[in-house]
Motif scaffolding. Structure first.
Motif, PDB file in Angstrom:
ATOM      1  N   ASP A   1      12.588  12.672 -11.980  1.00 41.41           N
ATOM      2  CA  ASP A   1      12.957  13.252 -13.285  1.00 41.41           C
ATOM      3  C   ASP A   1      11.689  13.345 -14.114  1.00 41.41           C
ATOM      4  OD1 ASP A   1      13.890  13.930 -15.753  1.00 41.41           O
ATOM      5  OD2 ASP A   1      15.243  12.201 -15.960  1.00 41.41           O
TER       6      ASP A   1
ATOM      7  N   ASP B   1      20.526  14.753 -20.768  1.00 45.14           N
ATOM      8  CA  ASP B   1      19.342  14.697 -19.914  1.00 45.14           C
ATOM      9  C   ASP B   1      19.702  15.269 -18.551  1.00 45.14           C
ATOM     10  OD1 ASP B   1      16.526  13.653 -19.696  1.00 45.14           O
ATOM     11  OD2 ASP B   1      17.467  12.870 -17.873  1.00 45.14           O
ATOM     12  N   ASP B   2      18.752  15.960 -17.951  1.00 43.63           N
ATOM     13  CA  ASP B   2      19.008  16.655 -16.683  1.00 43.63           C
ATOM     14  C   ASP B   2      19.282  15.705 -15.519  1.00 43.63           C
ATOM     15  OD1 ASP B   2      16.404  15.759 -16.905  1.00 43.63           O
ATOM     16  OD2 ASP B   2      15.567  17.363 -15.672  1.00 43.63           O
ATOM     17  N   LEU B   3      18.591  14.595 -15.435  1.00 45.25           N
ATOM     18  CA  LEU B   3      18.721  13.754 -14.246  1.00 45.25           C
ATOM     19  C   LEU B   3      19.013  12.290 -14.540  1.00 45.25           C
ATOM     20  CD1 LEU B   3      15.945  15.191 -11.930  1.00 45.25           C
ATOM     21  CD2 LEU B   3      18.393  15.113 -11.449  1.00 45.25           C
ATOM     22  N   SER B   4      18.028  11.618 -15.071  1.00 40.35           N
ATOM     23  CA  SER B   4      18.163  10.159 -15.127  1.00 40.35           C
ATOM     24  C   SER B   4      19.052   9.665 -16.264  1.00 40.35           C
ATOM     25  CB  SER B   4      16.777   9.529 -15.261  1.00 40.35           C
ATOM     26  OG  SER B   4      16.152   9.975 -16.441  1.00 40.35           O
TER      27      SER B   4
ATOM     28  N   THR C   1      11.615  15.771 -16.724  1.00 41.08           N
ATOM     29  CA  THR C   1      11.978  16.520 -17.934  1.00 41.08           C
ATOM     30  C   THR C   1      12.587  15.595 -18.976  1.00 41.08           C
ATOM     31  OG1 THR C   1      12.494  18.328 -16.456  1.00 41.08           O
ATOM     32  CG2 THR C   1      13.206  18.576 -18.738  1.00 41.08           C
ATOM     33  N   PRO C   2      12.042  15.598 -20.195  1.00 39.40           N
ATOM     34  CA  PRO C   2      12.620  14.737 -21.238  1.00 39.40           C
ATOM     35  C   PRO C   2      14.004  15.217 -21.660  1.00 39.40           C
ATOM     36  CG  PRO C   2      10.851  16.081 -22.163  1.00 39.40           C
ATOM     37  CD  PRO C   2      10.884  16.357 -20.687  1.00 39.40           C
TER      38      PRO C   2
ATOM     39  N   ASP D   1      14.305   9.573 -21.785  1.00 39.91           N
ATOM     40  CA  ASP D   1      15.268   9.428 -20.688  1.00 39.91           C
ATOM     41  C   ASP D   1      14.972   8.154 -19.882  1.00 39.91           C
ATOM     42  OD1 ASP D   1      13.201  10.047 -18.948  1.00 39.91           O
ATOM     43  OD2 ASP D   1      13.923  12.091 -18.549  1.00 39.91           O
TER      44      ASP D   1
ATOM     45  N   ASN E   1      10.605   9.704 -19.689  1.00 38.85           N
ATOM     46  CA  ASN E   1      10.094  10.938 -20.288  1.00 38.85           C
ATOM     47  C   ASN E   1      10.467  10.979 -21.769  1.00 38.85           C
ATOM     48  OD1 ASN E   1       9.145  12.256 -17.791  1.00 38.85           O
ATOM     49  ND2 ASN E   1      11.339  12.183 -17.262  1.00 38.85           N
TER      50      ASN E   1
HETATM   51 CA    CA Z   1      15.152  13.785 -17.751  1.00 37.53          CA
END
Ligand code: CA
Ligand code: CA
Ligand code: CA
Length: 409
Positions: A84, A119-122, A86-87, A161, A165
């Motif tokens: 991950d 958040d995209d992932l974490s 991306t913030p 995140d 990030n």
């Molecule tokens: Ca993220």
């Protein structure tokens, strides 16, 4: 990851168990749960069967995590790592009550402010914000600006995140309005003289911050609904009985700050016209003002004003003056007019309830003043003298001409 003892069963340890943690990922590491501190081992306390650790990994791929402890079978777990980088995305939410204008968003001291975060992932670990240059806060739930002073404030915020990030700082300027509108003037109060039972309630209300949203009228504790705006004032007509009444207005600004203001008045109904008498008839001459006097009387509500109307074009157009009270007489003056002008005039009186009465029409003609007579008499005398002098001179001239003629002969 589960560890089983040599007997093959999972159970609570009777003593503390030191568990070594490892991963075959080049980007992986174990961290103490919740704190983010890097660790390579953890203790399962006596009497407990589980313990939490966090695992972080920045290397894309499938990796094996290993937990080993003395006297236990080594446990393994497979992890699929998607790094991950991306913030989190964060938006501030200014909830109601608010008032958006081109110059900014107004809020009250009770307006809840919150954040929406994803958040995209974490996943989101933390949101931090601060008001103006004050210290940073962690965001847990809605907050408001009630503790701050009125006026402009800047809220700065960002999110982090679980992969660490940190998003860029964003900010928003909002204008805090904590004060209800102000009432500048109202009517009626005290004694109200009226020629009907329809009472016109008027309030001038303003709010220097977000603006006035509404003004509700209550008369004798009964809501009359919202007042209407007319020429910058809040107005409403209500039919009432004669006598004492209490009334109030609830003024509210555009961010919900409100306050009640209380008043009272006594209604006196007067439907009788006032009267005018002893209107003077001037004998005006050229070069002088014409003084008009009269008396006026009203039995119930009293005289409010007396007006003098005059016309110098036989009533095509009228000029008006307020007459002034001197003793018991109202006095007004019509400015000087040219000789032989026919001036028309009348007087109108208004009582405190608004009843009007108009006198009949009067007129006068502007005369020749005594000094003008003197000038006319004097100029006539001068003309006669000049005439006589001319005749006398003419006679003398004839005589001398004759003498000259004799000499030349
Ligand atoms: Ca993220
Ligand atoms: Ca306000
Ligand atoms: Ca009257």
């Amino acid at each position: 990851i589960s560890l089983t003892d040599i007997g093959g069963s999972e159970s609570s340890a009777t003593t503390d168990v030191l568990v070594n943690l490892s991963t075959n990922s080049p980007g992986g590491e174990f961290r103490e749960h919740g704190t983010g501190r890097k660790i390579t081992s953890i203790i399962i306390p006596a009497g407990r069967s589980t313990v939490y650790v966090d695992y972080y990994d920045t290397a894309n791929g499938t990796w094996i995590l290993t937990a080993s402890a003395q006297g236990f079978e080594t446990g393994r777990a497979k992890v699929n790592v998607k790094p991950d980088t991306t913030p989190p995305e964060i938006e501030i939410k200014i909830n109601d009550p608010k008032h958006e204008t081109p110059s900014g968003i107004y809020v009250s001291g009770l307006t809840p402010i919150s954040f929406s975060i994803k958040d995209d992932l974490s996943g989101v670990m933390e949101v931090r914000y601060r008001i103006d240059e004050n210290s940073w806060n962690s965001y847990y739930s809605d907050f408001n600006l009630n503790a701050y002073s009125e006026g402009m404030h800047v809220i700065t915020y960002f999110g982090i995140d679980r992969a660490g990030n940190k998003g860029t700082e964003k900010n928003i300027t909002i204008i805090l309005d904590k004060t209800p509108p102000n009432v500048e003037k109202v009517s009626p109060t005290g004694k109200l003289f009226s020629n009907s039972i329809v009472v016109n309630f008027i309030a001038k209300v303003n709010d220097s911050m977000s603006g006035v949203k509404e003004v509700e009228l209550f008369v004798d504790d009964i809501s009359q609904g919202l007042m209407n705006i007319s020429r910058g004032e809040y107005v409403k007509k209500v039919n009432l009985s004669e006598g004492y009444h209490e009334w109030s207005i609830r003024v509210m600004d555009r961010v919900g700050n409100f306050l009640d203001f209380n008043y009272s008045f006594t209604l006196f109904v007067d439907t009788k016209n006032p009267i005018i008498y002893e209107i003077s008839q001037p004998s005006a001459v050229f070069g002088e003002s014409a003084i008009i006097s009269c008396k006026a009387y009203d039995e119930d509500s009293g005289i409010k004003a007396v007006y003098l109307f005059y016309s110098t074009d036989k009533g095509s157009s009228w000029m008006v003056f307020s007459m002034t009270l001197q003793g018991d007489t109202y006095i007004g003056s019509i400015p000087p007019q040219f000789i032989f002008t026919e001036v028309h005039y009348y007087v109108e009186v208004v009582d405190n309830a608004g009843n009007r009465f108009r006198s009949s029409l009067f007129k006068y003609t502007v005369g020749i003043p005594p000094w003008l007579y003197s000038i006319i008499a004097l100029s006539i005398a001068v003309s006669i003298y000049i005439l006589l002098a001319k005749k006398l001179f003419a006679k003398r001239k004839t005589k001398s001409d004759r003498v000259l003629q004799q000499v030349s002969d």
